[in-house]
Design a protein around this motif. Structure first.
Motif, PDB file in Angstrom:
ATOM      1  N   SER A  11     -35.393  30.903 -15.246  1.00 13.43           N
ATOM      2  CA  SER A  11     -36.130  31.912 -14.511  1.00 13.43           C
ATOM      3  C   SER A  11     -35.427  33.273 -14.594  1.00 13.43           C
ATOM      4  O   SER A  11     -36.048  34.300 -14.905  1.00 13.43           O
ATOM      5  CB  SER A  11     -36.286  31.471 -13.058  1.00 13.43           C
ATOM      6  OG  SER A  11     -37.340  32.153 -12.458  1.00 13.43           O
ATOM      7  N   GLY A  33     -23.570  31.457 -11.284  1.00 17.58           N
ATOM      8  CA  GLY A  33     -22.437  30.859 -10.594  1.00 17.58           C
ATOM      9  C   GLY A  33     -21.695  29.789 -11.370  1.00 17.58           C
ATOM     10  O   GLY A  33     -20.705  29.241 -10.875  1.00 17.58           O
ATOM     11  N   GLU A  34     -22.137  29.437 -12.560  1.00 19.77           N
ATOM     12  CA  GLU A  34     -21.447  28.388 -13.310  1.00 19.77           C
ATOM     13  C   GLU A  34     -20.702  29.004 -14.485  1.00 19.77           C
ATOM     14  O   GLU A  34     -21.172  29.976 -15.073  1.00 19.77           O
ATOM     15  CB  GLU A  34     -22.459  27.350 -13.814  1.00 19.77           C
ATOM     16  CG  GLU A  34     -23.053  26.523 -12.687  1.00 19.77           C
ATOM     17  CD  GLU A  34     -24.276  25.733 -13.128  1.00 19.77           C
ATOM     18  OE1 GLU A  34     -24.128  24.881 -14.011  1.00 19.77           O
ATOM     19  OE2 GLU A  34     -25.376  25.968 -12.588  1.00 19.77           O
ATOM     20  N   ARG A  41     -31.100  23.248 -17.498  1.00 23.55           N
ATOM     21  CA  ARG A  41     -30.792  21.940 -16.894  1.00 23.55           C
ATOM     22  C   ARG A  41     -31.599  20.822 -17.536  1.00 23.55           C
ATOM     23  O   ARG A  41     -31.131  19.708 -17.684  1.00 23.55           O
ATOM     24  CB  ARG A  41     -31.129  21.946 -15.418  1.00 23.55           C
ATOM     25  CG  ARG A  41     -30.429  23.015 -14.639  1.00 23.55           C
ATOM     26  CD  ARG A  41     -30.358  22.628 -13.176  1.00 23.55           C
ATOM     27  NE  ARG A  41     -29.826  23.719 -12.379  1.00 23.55           N
ATOM     28  CZ  ARG A  41     -28.578  24.144 -12.425  1.00 23.55           C
ATOM     29  NH1 ARG A  41     -27.718  23.588 -13.258  1.00 23.55           N
ATOM     30  NH2 ARG A  41     -28.171  25.148 -11.652  1.00 23.55           N
ATOM     31  N   VAL A  78     -22.507  34.388  -6.019  1.00 17.60           N
ATOM     32  CA  VAL A  78     -22.854  35.402  -5.033  1.00 17.60           C
ATOM     33  C   VAL A  78     -22.637  34.757  -3.668  1.00 17.60           C
ATOM     34  O   VAL A  78     -23.170  33.678  -3.406  1.00 17.60           O
ATOM     35  CB  VAL A  78     -24.317  35.844  -5.179  1.00 17.60           C
ATOM     36  CG1 VAL A  78     -24.719  36.762  -4.031  1.00 17.60           C
ATOM     37  CG2 VAL A  78     -24.536  36.521  -6.523  1.00 17.60           C
ATOM     38  N   TRP A 126     -27.070  17.197 -12.471  1.00 15.70           N
ATOM     39  CA  TRP A 126     -27.757  18.478 -12.275  1.00 15.70           C
ATOM     40  C   TRP A 126     -27.182  19.597 -13.131  1.00 15.70           C
ATOM     41  O   TRP A 126     -27.889  20.489 -13.574  1.00 15.70           O
ATOM     42  CB  TRP A 126     -27.705  18.846 -10.783  1.00 15.70           C
ATOM     43  CG  TRP A 126     -28.674  19.918 -10.433  1.00 15.70           C
ATOM     44  CD1 TRP A 126     -28.372  21.199 -10.081  1.00 15.70           C
ATOM     45  CD2 TRP A 126     -30.100  19.826 -10.435  1.00 15.70           C
ATOM     46  NE1 TRP A 126     -29.535  21.912  -9.869  1.00 15.70           N
ATOM     47  CE2 TRP A 126     -30.600  21.093 -10.076  1.00 15.70           C
ATOM     48  CE3 TRP A 126     -31.006  18.790 -10.728  1.00 15.70           C
ATOM     49  CZ2 TRP A 126     -31.976  21.365  -9.994  1.00 15.70           C
ATOM     50  CZ3 TRP A 126     -32.372  19.050 -10.635  1.00 15.70           C
ATOM     51  CH2 TRP A 126     -32.844  20.327 -10.272  1.00 15.70           C
ATOM     52  N   ILE A 155     -36.304  10.682 -15.702  1.00 16.03           N
ATOM     53  CA  ILE A 155     -35.914  11.310 -16.969  1.00 16.03           C
ATOM     54  C   ILE A 155     -34.478  10.924 -17.330  1.00 16.03           C
ATOM     55  O   ILE A 155     -34.166  10.624 -18.480  1.00 16.03           O
ATOM     56  CB  ILE A 155     -36.055  12.846 -16.872  1.00 16.03           C
ATOM     57  CG1 ILE A 155     -37.537  13.199 -16.865  1.00 16.03           C
ATOM     58  CG2 ILE A 155     -35.338  13.537 -18.014  1.00 16.03           C
ATOM     59  CD1 ILE A 155     -37.813  14.670 -16.869  1.00 16.03           C
ATOM     60  N   ASP A 276     -37.226  27.750  -9.128  1.00 17.16           N
ATOM     61  CA  ASP A 276     -37.064  26.640  -8.176  1.00 17.16           C
ATOM     62  C   ASP A 276     -36.789  27.099  -6.742  1.00 17.16           C
ATOM     63  O   ASP A 276     -37.117  26.406  -5.786  1.00 17.16           O
ATOM     64  CB  ASP A 276     -35.866  25.766  -8.586  1.00 17.16           C
ATOM     65  CG  ASP A 276     -36.224  24.748  -9.657  1.00 17.16           C
ATOM     66  OD1 ASP A 276     -37.300  24.888 -10.269  1.00 17.16           O
ATOM     67  OD2 ASP A 276     -35.418  23.825  -9.871  1.00 17.16           O
ATOM     68  N   GLN A 294     -39.840  23.500 -14.860  1.00 19.12           N
ATOM     69  CA  GLN A 294     -39.517  24.466 -15.908  1.00 19.12           C
ATOM     70  C   GLN A 294     -40.639  25.481 -16.180  1.00 19.12           C
ATOM     71  O   GLN A 294     -40.369  26.683 -16.197  1.00 19.12           O
ATOM     72  CB  GLN A 294     -39.150  23.683 -17.179  1.00 19.12           C
ATOM     73  CG  GLN A 294     -39.081  24.487 -18.437  1.00 19.12           C
ATOM     74  CD  GLN A 294     -37.801  25.286 -18.539  1.00 19.12           C
ATOM     75  OE1 GLN A 294     -36.804  24.963 -17.898  1.00 19.12           O
ATOM     76  NE2 GLN A 294     -37.826  26.340 -19.337  1.00 19.12           N
TER      77      GLN A 294
HETATM   78  C1  LIG Z   1     -31.783  16.359 -15.500  1.00 18.53           C
HETATM   79  C2  LIG Z   1     -32.929  17.300 -15.281  1.00 18.53           C
HETATM   80  C3  LIG Z   1     -34.121  17.105 -15.960  1.00 18.53           C
HETATM   81  C4  LIG Z   1     -35.211  17.953 -15.765  1.00 18.53           C
HETATM   82  N1  LIG Z   1     -36.347  17.731 -16.458  1.00 18.53           N
HETATM   83  C5  LIG Z   1     -37.410  18.545 -16.282  1.00 18.53           C
HETATM   84  C6  LIG Z   1     -38.610  18.340 -17.023  1.00 18.53           C
HETATM   85  O1  LIG Z   1     -38.719  17.439 -17.844  1.00 18.53           O
HETATM   86  N2  LIG Z   1     -39.645  19.180 -16.807  1.00 18.53           N
HETATM   87  C7  LIG Z   1     -39.560  20.211 -15.922  1.00 18.53           C
HETATM   88  O2  LIG Z   1     -40.532  20.943 -15.788  1.00 18.53           O
HETATM   89  N3  LIG Z   1     -38.436  20.425 -15.218  1.00 18.53           N
HETATM   90  C8  LIG Z   1     -37.362  19.624 -15.373  1.00 18.53           C
HETATM   91  N4  LIG Z   1     -36.216  19.846 -14.660  1.00 18.53           N
HETATM   92  C9  LIG Z   1     -36.216  20.942 -13.677  1.00 18.53           C
HETATM   93  C10 LIG Z   1     -35.893  22.276 -14.319  1.00 18.53           C
HETATM   94  O3  LIG Z   1     -34.679  22.178 -14.980  1.00 18.53           O
HETATM   95  C11 LIG Z   1     -35.864  23.363 -13.256  1.00 18.53           C
HETATM   96  O4  LIG Z   1     -37.150  23.501 -12.711  1.00 18.53           O
HETATM   97  C12 LIG Z   1     -35.417  24.706 -13.826  1.00 18.53           C
HETATM   98  O5  LIG Z   1     -34.112  24.647 -14.324  1.00 18.53           O
HETATM   99  C13 LIG Z   1     -35.499  25.803 -12.768  1.00 18.53           C
HETATM  100  O6  LIG Z   1     -35.061  27.015 -13.290  1.00 18.53           O
HETATM  101  P1  LIG Z   1     -34.432  28.130 -12.358  1.00 18.53           P
HETATM  102  O7  LIG Z   1     -34.030  29.237 -13.283  1.00 18.53           O
HETATM  103  O8  LIG Z   1     -35.342  28.429 -11.244  1.00 18.53           O
HETATM  104  O9  LIG Z   1     -33.146  27.473 -11.685  1.00 18.53           O
HETATM  105  P2  LIG Z   1     -31.844  26.766 -12.347  1.00 18.53           P
HETATM  106  O10 LIG Z   1     -32.107  26.320 -13.729  1.00 18.53           O
HETATM  107  O11 LIG Z   1     -31.400  25.768 -11.353  1.00 18.53           O
HETATM  108  O12 LIG Z   1     -30.814  27.954 -12.413  1.00 18.53           O
HETATM  109  C14 LIG Z   1     -30.240  28.498 -11.240  1.00 18.53           C
HETATM  110  C15 LIG Z   1     -29.066  29.380 -11.600  1.00 18.53           C
HETATM  111  O13 LIG Z   1     -28.590  30.006 -10.430  1.00 18.53           O
HETATM  112  C16 LIG Z   1     -27.187  29.887 -10.349  1.00 18.53           C
HETATM  113  N5  LIG Z   1     -26.787  30.026  -8.934  1.00 18.53           N
HETATM  114  C17 LIG Z   1     -27.136  29.266  -7.867  1.00 18.53           C
HETATM  115  N6  LIG Z   1     -26.572  29.759  -6.733  1.00 18.53           N
HETATM  116  C18 LIG Z   1     -25.891  30.862  -7.109  1.00 18.53           C
HETATM  117  C19 LIG Z   1     -25.105  31.833  -6.408  1.00 18.53           C
HETATM  118  N7  LIG Z   1     -24.910  31.766  -5.089  1.00 18.53           N
HETATM  119  N8  LIG Z   1     -24.542  32.827  -7.116  1.00 18.53           N
HETATM  120  C20 LIG Z   1     -24.714  32.937  -8.444  1.00 18.53           C
HETATM  121  N9  LIG Z   1     -25.445  32.068  -9.162  1.00 18.53           N
HETATM  122  C21 LIG Z   1     -26.031  31.041  -8.499  1.00 18.53           C
HETATM  123  C22 LIG Z   1     -26.916  28.543 -10.993  1.00 18.53           C
HETATM  124  O14 LIG Z   1     -25.591  28.414 -11.366  1.00 18.53           O
HETATM  125  C23 LIG Z   1     -27.881  28.630 -12.170  1.00 18.53           C
HETATM  126  O15 LIG Z   1     -27.333  29.412 -13.192  1.00 18.53           O
HETATM  127  C24 LIG Z   1     -35.090  19.031 -14.853  1.00 18.53           C
HETATM  128  C25 LIG Z   1     -33.892  19.234 -14.180  1.00 18.53           C
HETATM  129  C26 LIG Z   1     -32.810  18.392 -14.379  1.00 18.53           C
HETATM  130  C27 LIG Z   1     -31.541  18.625 -13.634  1.00 18.53           C
END
Ligand SMILES: Cc1cc2nc3c(=O)[nH]c(=O)nc-3n(C[C@H](O)[C@H](O)[C@H](O)COP(=O)(O)OP(=O)(O)OC[C@H]3O[C@@H](n4cnc5c(N)ncnc54)[C@H](O)[C@@H]3O)c2cc1C
Lengths: 414, 159
Positions: A11, A33-34, A41, A78, A126, A155, A276, A294
């Motif tokens: 995102s 944060g990582e 993921r 953060v 995760w 999965i 998310d 995703q």
């Molecule tokens: C094993 C697994 C399998 C999956 N399979 C599917 C699938 O098949 N289909 C599907 O649609 N979805 C799947 N997902 C879900 C999908 O990965 C998530 O919906 C997606 O990653 C969300 O994206 P995002 O950018 O919102 O958040 P994330 O990918 O969670 O990224 C969040 C980011 O924010 C950072 N962060 C958090 N807190 C802080 C802070 N305080 N300061 C700085 N940085 C911070 C984290 O380190 C990370 O970099 C799966 C997830 C996992 C774990």
């Protein structure tokens, strides 16, 4: 203009790229944060299955991708968002000023209330760091218990099977993937997985995790009603929650996630949320909803960035949809697959062939679906739902034969 | 000038030469089941509709991909699967609202039309010019006409 983005997941990355495409001059910073390059993921199961290495999980593959775009990457947590000063406080003590902010901090796994979880060889699945731990313990013939047969758990199951572990899957609900599949499909998936050698225990609860006094296994899981199950590794996949802890005490309104309006803006002007972490709207019902998937992460990231950079674009809500490969049996679910009061439904079931399709209608529109054992042109189900296509005579044809969705689409929507 | 596939269902006889050519070009076998273009047959109306990816500007598949495995070919504008990066997660197959990205069980990756690098085999194989590869500007026009034609048959069918 100074844009800051919290989160280096799909995102945040899609948002940063969209901002850059709209504004060549702006300062853009992603704070993640990582201690990893921006990664996905959902690629982790394929890493565990040995299909890719860690670089295969990266969101972007050109080495200097972010440099070239002038997007600065900061690897730091953060800890606080100061909405008055428009400033982020980072865990290393430094701070970062912004004009507009996107919160894309994703979600994190929740711990179930089970005694004994804080021990080695018990992990969530995760982060890349989690994956490294799991890879260390999940060796061929090791005894692995996977807690949780939701979408993510299921999965991970496939990845563990590919590592040739002896796998027991424990799920509290009465079927697999209960929030994505109905009774029929959930049970067929369970039967299939049992046929593939996974010991699936539904309606089973883990009460506690003890070390094995005999030493023959690392742990003994006490479960109801399945009794004691030995394990060398426990993987915990019992649900996720939006990551909003660092917003506590800020003016940004949260509930389960960060509340956003129909432009993905939070309660504080100039601060947006996507992915998310954001609690937006269900596309079908308009009710508050979190779709932690995703495609929604990427789409809301892009939309939020458009709005942040002055291109007002309405967010019409997000559609829940999933595709799952359970050791070769592929299933999908879309929208309101449970159906609605006063709506119609139709289904076609071939139990021994593991094929199933169920459609839900509101008047003459498709609003949800489940499929099992079929992958051809499934995307068109999304198209039919989100185009709100009035099916006319095709509604009746689909009720007689729900497998004709592609024809219904071609006849109506094209 | 970018070119794109233009499809005129009214000219399609349902001979499936396009499916054969596509599967041979991309999979090395004459097997319509492996084709990236499909002809849908509406028996009652005597109508055949060839259907494949329109390389749409929204690129839902590309945006949803978690591993950057769908990339744009700069010369043709086609959205192309990079098999080395595709992990076979299938998210694109549900994200594409046109249903034109499909999972290939044999390879564990997804497949979609890539315009054969700028010389689409289906268009070459079509004996009735139901499928042509023409200036992108013109397909917009064709699509409008196609839309009108389909709306006609639809209302006719509903009477
Ligand atoms: C094993 C697994 C399998 C999956 N399979 C599917 C699938 O098949 N289909 C599907 O649609 N979805 C799947 N997902 C879900 C999908 O990965 C998530 O919906 C997606 O990653 C969300 O994206 P995002 O950018 O919102 O958040 P994330 O990918 O969670 O990224 C969040 C980011 O924010 C950072 N962060 C958090 N807190 C802080 C802070 N305080 N300061 C700085 N940085 C911070 C984290 O380190 C990370 O970099 C799966 C997830 C996992 C774990």
């Amino acid at each position: 203009m100074r844009y800051a983005i919290i989160g280096a997941g799909p995102s945040g990355v899609v948002a940063a790229e969209t901002l850059r495409a709209r504004d060549a001059q702006a300062e853009i910073v992603i704070v993640g944060g990582e201690a990893e390059p921006a990664y996905s993921r959902m690629a982790i199961p394929y890493l565990l299955a040995g299909q890719i290495d860690e670089t295969g999980t990266y969101l972007r593959h050109t080495p200097d991708h972010f440099d070239k775009l002038g997007i600065r990457m900061v690897q730091e947590q953060v800890s606080t968002v100061d909405t008055d000063a428009r400033r982020l406080l980072l865990s290393n003590g430094s701070s970062l000023d912004f004009d507009r902010l996107l919160i894309a901090s994703g979600s994190h796994p929740v711990k179930p209330p089970v005694a004994g979880l804080d021990q080695p060889a018990i992990h969530h699945c995760w982060t890349l760091a989690d994956a490294r731990h799991i890879a260390k313990y999940a060796s061929p013939d090791s005894r692995v218990v996977l807690m949780g047969a939701g979408f993510i758990g299921s999965i991970i199951m496939e990845a563990l099977v590919r590592r040739k572990v002896r796998l027991t899957l424990v799920e509290k609900a009465d079927r697999m993937v209960p929030r994505m599949m109905d009774q029929t499909a959930g049970n067929l998936i369970k039967q299939w997985c049992i046929g593939q050698g996974v010991d699936v225990r539904t309606s089973t609860q883990v009460d506690a995790i003890d070390t094995d006094p005999s030493g023959s296994a690392r742990y003994l899981l006490r479960t109801t009603p399945s009794g004691v199950i030995p394990a060398d590794l426990v993987v915990v996949a019992t649900g996720v929650r939006p990551t909003i802890g660092f917003l506590q005490g800020s003016a940004i309104e949260t509930r389960l996630g960060v509340l956003v309006d129909d432009h993905l803006q939070t309660s504080v002007e100039g601060i947006y949320a996507a992915g998310d972490v954001c609690e937006g709207f269900d596309w079908n019902t308009g009710a508050r909803a979190i779709h932690a998937i995703q495609p929604v992460a990427a789409e809301t990231g892009r939309l939020a960035a458009l709005n942040m950079s002055g291109c007002r674009t309405v967010y019409t809500g997000s559609l829940g949809m999933n595709v799952l490969d359970s050791i070769g049996l592929i299933s999908t679910s879309f929208g309101q697959w449970q159906g609605i009061d006063g709506g119609d439904q139709t289904q076609l079931l071939d139990e021994s062939g593991y094929r199933y399709i169920k459609l839900q209608f509101e008047e003459d529109r498709l609003i949800g679906a489940i499929t099992l054992g079929t992958t051809e042109h499934v995307g068109v189900i999304r198209g039919l739902i989100q185009s709100r296509t009035q099916l006319g005579a095709w509604r009746q044809r689909l009720i007689r034969d729900p497998s004709r969705v592609m024809e219904a689409y071609l006849a109506n929507a094209q | 000038m970018m070119r794109s596939l233009s499809i005129t269902p009214a000219k399609c006889t349902g001979c499936l030469q396009c499916e054969m050519a596509c599967s041979y070009e991309n999979e090395g076998v004459f097997n319509p089941a492996k084709s990236r273009i499909k002809v849908f047959v509406f028996e009652h109306e005597g109508r055949n509709v060839p259907y494949t990816c329109t390389q749409c500007a929204d690129a839902w598949c590309k945006n949803a991909c978690p591993t950057e495995a769908i990339q744009i070919n700069a010369a043709t504008g086609a959205k192309v699967i990079n098999e080395g990066l595709c992990v076979g997660c299938k998210v694109c197959t549900i994200a594409c609202p046109f249903g034109t990205v499909n999972y290939n069980h044999a390879t564990g990756k997804v497949i979609k039309c890539d315009l054969c690098g700028g010389d689409p085999a289906c268009a070459k194989a079509c004996p009735t010019q139901a499928i042509t590869y023409i200036d992108a500007d013109w397909t917009g026009y064709d699509k409008m006409r196609g839309w009108a034609a389909r709306t006609d048959t639809q209302s006719a069918a509903q009477v």
